[in-house]
Design an enzyme around this catalytic site. Structure first.
Site, PDB file in Angstrom:
ATOM      1  N   LEU A  84       0.820  -1.218   0.000  1.00 21.80           N
ATOM      2  CA  LEU A  84       0.000   0.000   0.000  1.00 21.80           C
ATOM      3  C   LEU A  84       0.851   1.264   0.000  1.00 21.80           C
ATOM      4  O   LEU A  84       1.894   1.331   0.641  1.00 21.80           O
ATOM      5  CB  LEU A  84      -0.920   0.002   1.228  1.00 21.80           C
ATOM      6  CG  LEU A  84      -1.872  -1.199   1.349  1.00 21.80           C
ATOM      7  CD1 LEU A  84      -2.806  -1.013   2.551  1.00 21.80           C
ATOM      8  CD2 LEU A  84      -2.687  -1.405   0.070  1.00 21.80           C
ATOM      9  N   HIS A 104      -3.389   4.181  -2.502  1.00 19.22           N
ATOM     10  CA  HIS A 104      -4.351   3.342  -1.781  1.00 19.22           C
ATOM     11  C   HIS A 104      -4.925   4.102  -0.573  1.00 19.22           C
ATOM     12  O   HIS A 104      -6.128   4.035  -0.295  1.00 19.22           O
ATOM     13  CB  HIS A 104      -3.674   2.068  -1.250  1.00 19.22           C
ATOM     14  CG  HIS A 104      -3.076   1.196  -2.319  1.00 19.22           C
ATOM     15  ND1 HIS A 104      -1.718   1.051  -2.479  1.00 19.22           N
ATOM     16  CD2 HIS A 104      -3.639   0.412  -3.260  1.00 19.22           C
ATOM     17  CE1 HIS A 104      -1.477   0.205  -3.471  1.00 19.22           C
ATOM     18  NE2 HIS A 104      -2.624  -0.190  -3.972  1.00 19.22           N
ATOM     19  N   GLN A 159      -5.158 -12.640 -12.648  1.00 21.99           N
ATOM     20  CA  GLN A 159      -4.988 -11.481 -13.529  1.00 21.99           C
ATOM     21  C   GLN A 159      -3.558 -11.305 -14.019  1.00 21.99           C
ATOM     22  O   GLN A 159      -3.247 -10.336 -14.695  1.00 21.99           O
ATOM     23  CB  GLN A 159      -5.495 -10.203 -12.851  1.00 21.99           C
ATOM     24  CG  GLN A 159      -4.628  -9.700 -11.707  1.00 21.99           C
ATOM     25  CD  GLN A 159      -5.303  -8.549 -10.988  1.00 21.99           C
ATOM     26  OE1 GLN A 159      -6.351  -8.706 -10.351  1.00 21.99           O
ATOM     27  NE2 GLN A 159      -4.731  -7.355 -11.089  1.00 21.99           N
ATOM     28  N   GLY A 168      -9.171   3.372  -8.242  1.00 26.40           N
ATOM     29  CA  GLY A 168      -8.364   4.496  -8.704  1.00 26.40           C
ATOM     30  C   GLY A 168      -8.507   4.704 -10.210  1.00 26.40           C
ATOM     31  O   GLY A 168      -8.574   3.744 -10.973  1.00 26.40           O
ATOM     32  N   LYS A 185      -6.165   5.727 -11.827  1.00 25.78           N
ATOM     33  CA  LYS A 185      -4.846   5.312 -12.296  1.00 25.78           C
ATOM     34  C   LYS A 185      -4.964   4.097 -13.235  1.00 25.78           C
ATOM     35  O   LYS A 185      -4.300   4.014 -14.258  1.00 25.78           O
ATOM     36  CB  LYS A 185      -3.987   4.987 -11.074  1.00 25.78           C
ATOM     37  CG  LYS A 185      -2.876   4.003 -11.256  1.00 25.78           C
ATOM     38  CD  LYS A 185      -1.661   4.689 -11.807  1.00 25.78           C
ATOM     39  CE  LYS A 185      -0.413   3.826 -11.845  1.00 25.78           C
ATOM     40  NZ  LYS A 185      -0.573   2.419 -11.909  1.00 25.78           N
ATOM     41  N   LEU A 193       1.803   7.217  -8.482  1.00 24.70           N
ATOM     42  CA  LEU A 193       2.213   6.222  -7.482  1.00 24.70           C
ATOM     43  C   LEU A 193       1.774   4.841  -7.938  1.00 24.70           C
ATOM     44  O   LEU A 193       0.681   4.660  -8.459  1.00 24.70           O
ATOM     45  CB  LEU A 193       1.569   6.522  -6.133  1.00 24.70           C
ATOM     46  CG  LEU A 193       1.945   7.824  -5.440  1.00 24.70           C
ATOM     47  CD1 LEU A 193       1.455   7.814  -3.997  1.00 24.70           C
ATOM     48  CD2 LEU A 193       3.434   8.050  -5.459  1.00 24.70           C
ATOM     49  N   SER A 194       2.657   3.864  -7.746  1.00 19.30           N
ATOM     50  CA  SER A 194       2.353   2.480  -8.106  1.00 19.30           C
ATOM     51  C   SER A 194       3.209   1.567  -7.237  1.00 19.30           C
ATOM     52  O   SER A 194       4.354   1.899  -6.907  1.00 19.30           O
ATOM     53  CB  SER A 194       2.701   2.251  -9.583  1.00 19.30           C
ATOM     54  OG  SER A 194       2.838   0.865  -9.841  1.00 19.30           O
ATOM     55  N   SER A 195       2.630   0.411  -6.897  1.00 23.62           N
ATOM     56  CA  SER A 195       3.387  -0.555  -6.099  1.00 23.62           C
ATOM     57  C   SER A 195       4.635  -1.008  -6.851  1.00 23.62           C
ATOM     58  O   SER A 195       5.603  -1.464  -6.247  1.00 23.62           O
ATOM     59  CB  SER A 195       2.517  -1.772  -5.785  1.00 23.62           C
ATOM     60  OG  SER A 195       1.337  -1.361  -5.140  1.00 23.62           O
TER      61      SER A 195
HETATM   62  P1  AMP Z   1      -3.604  -2.328  -6.755  1.00 25.70           P
HETATM   63  O1  AMP Z   1      -3.185  -2.660  -5.366  1.00 25.70           O
HETATM   64  O2  AMP Z   1      -2.491  -1.863  -7.645  1.00 25.70           O
HETATM   65  O3  AMP Z   1      -4.478  -3.384  -7.383  1.00 25.70           O
HETATM   66  O4  AMP Z   1      -4.536  -1.051  -6.617  1.00 25.70           O
HETATM   67  C1  AMP Z   1      -5.663  -1.055  -5.785  1.00 25.70           C
HETATM   68  C2  AMP Z   1      -6.492   0.170  -6.074  1.00 25.70           C
HETATM   69  O5  AMP Z   1      -5.712   1.345  -5.834  1.00 25.70           O
HETATM   70  C3  AMP Z   1      -6.945   0.239  -7.550  1.00 25.70           C
HETATM   71  O6  AMP Z   1      -8.277   0.702  -7.611  1.00 25.70           O
HETATM   72  C4  AMP Z   1      -5.982   1.239  -8.134  1.00 25.70           C
HETATM   73  O7  AMP Z   1      -6.495   1.925  -9.258  1.00 25.70           O
HETATM   74  C5  AMP Z   1      -5.779   2.184  -6.962  1.00 25.70           C
HETATM   75  N1  AMP Z   1      -4.531   2.936  -7.138  1.00 25.70           N
HETATM   76  C6  AMP Z   1      -3.295   2.441  -7.377  1.00 25.70           C
HETATM   77  N2  AMP Z   1      -2.397   3.429  -7.547  1.00 25.70           N
HETATM   78  C7  AMP Z   1      -3.097   4.601  -7.417  1.00 25.70           C
HETATM   79  C8  AMP Z   1      -2.751   5.985  -7.487  1.00 25.70           C
HETATM   80  N3  AMP Z   1      -1.515   6.380  -7.733  1.00 25.70           N
HETATM   81  N4  AMP Z   1      -3.731   6.888  -7.297  1.00 25.70           N
HETATM   82  C9  AMP Z   1      -5.011   6.497  -7.049  1.00 25.70           C
HETATM   83  N5  AMP Z   1      -5.397   5.220  -6.966  1.00 25.70           N
HETATM   84  C10 AMP Z   1      -4.466   4.273  -7.152  1.00 25.70           C
END
Ligand code: AMP
Length: 293
Positions: free
Chosen positions: A42, A46, A70, A159, A161, A196-198
């Site tokens: 996170l 998130h 996925q 998101g 994103k 932002l991205s994991s």
């Molecule tokens: P994930 O853990 O990557 O599957 O993301 C979980 C949720 O967080 C998804 O709905 C993503 O679109 C959202 N999310 C991820 N990165 C961002 C970001 N930088 N800004 C807003 N939402 C995000």
């Protein structure tokens, strides 16, 4: 507002169901239960989704589940960052009521190849990320439907994103008459524009320095085409040429679409979204910018 009640962590779906069943009837109404599905690791993106949920909903459930369905065979399922203790602390700080953290066999008790799957419409997924990640959106839609059935939220937060993912989820909710409200939340960025991205933790120093070029390019395409400075076609050509010429960067797509239908646009008009995907070495990054008015 952080709740004073202790956060609960459920790995077993039956344990979650018991918690869900004992909620007073009122807790099942509109805006009663907010849900934020995640794959963990996170970050502030998130956290922003969770804060939105906390502000509007009486109970907030966050799922942390890295969904094997996925990921393609050559993708990063096993390498995907897993930071559960840290994630749990953040959820606690943000006042989350429940973290659902099931092991893979709780969600998929049968082999993945034997699973019933959701098939999103071809015209929505045979393009953009879907072209480069066959099966990805079936996997996303399937797990999101399963999680909705398990969690039974009134509102779920996603998101922008992951713009195509949000479109696929909205479409599934509409087409399959799911009783859940979907809220899209704008992308959270670093100060230099990088979304932002994991996966950002996998960028080396040089890739990290270069990565904001994605946001810069899509913003230029959006602004220059909408102000009429240059045609949309010219803006896209320039952007593709520039990104395509960067050493160590493999551009997958740069496209402009109708922000609601995701149909490709030939001329700039509102509502419009410009989307990009590129690999920086082995790290695949996506981004988009959207303007509605
Ligand atoms: P994930 O853990 O990557 O599957 O993301 C979980 C949720 O967080 C998804 O709905 C993503 O679109 C959202 N999310 C991820 N990165 C961002 C970001 N930088 N800004 C807003 N939402 C995000």
């Amino acid at each position: 507002m952080p709740s004073s009640v202790q956060i609960q962590v459920f790995e077993k779906l039956d344990d979650y169901r018991r918690w869900r069943c004992q909620l007073p009837a009122g807790e099942r109404e509109t805006q009663a239960l907010g849900f934020v599905p995640t794959m963990g690791a996170l970050h502030e993106g998130h956290a922003t989704l969770i804060r939105h949920a906390r502000k509007t909903c009486r109970k907030v459930v966050v799922s942390i589940f890295v969904n094997p369905l996925q990921f393609g065979p050559n993708e990063d399922f096993s390498r995907y960052p897993r930071t559960f203790e840290q994630d749990l602390n953040l959820c606690r700080e943000l006042g989350v009521d429940v973290v659902l953290h099931p092991p893979v066999d709780e969600i998929y008790p049968v082999p993945l190849s034997e699973m019933t799957r959701v098939a999103p419409p071809e015209q929505l997924i045979q393009r953009l990320c879907g072209l480069f990640r066959p099966g990805h959106f079936e996997g996303v839609a399937t797990v999101v439907l399963k999680l909705f059935n398990i969690v039974q939220p009134s509102v779920a937060y996603f998101g922008e994103k992951d713009y195509q993912q949000l479109a696929v989820v909205r479409r599934m909710v509409r087409d399959l008459n799911l009783d859940v409200q979907i809220e899209g939340v704008p992308t959270v960025r670093e100060s230099d524009g990088l979304a932002l991205s994991s996966r950002n933790v996998y960028l080396d120093e040089q890739q990290r320095r270069l990565a904001p070029v994605l946001h810069k390019t899509i913003t230029a395409v959006l602004n220059d085409s909408l102000t009429g400075q240059r045609s949309l076609g010219k803006c896209l050509d320039t952007g593709r040429r520039e990104l395509g010429s960067l050493a160590g960067v493999e551009l997958q797509y740069l496209e402009a679409c109708d922000a609601d239908s995701l149909e490709p646009l030939t001329q700039a008009r509102l509502p419009m979204v410009v989307l990009v995907a590129a690999k920086f070495g082995a790290v695949r990054l996506i981004d988009n910018v959207v303007r509605r008015n």
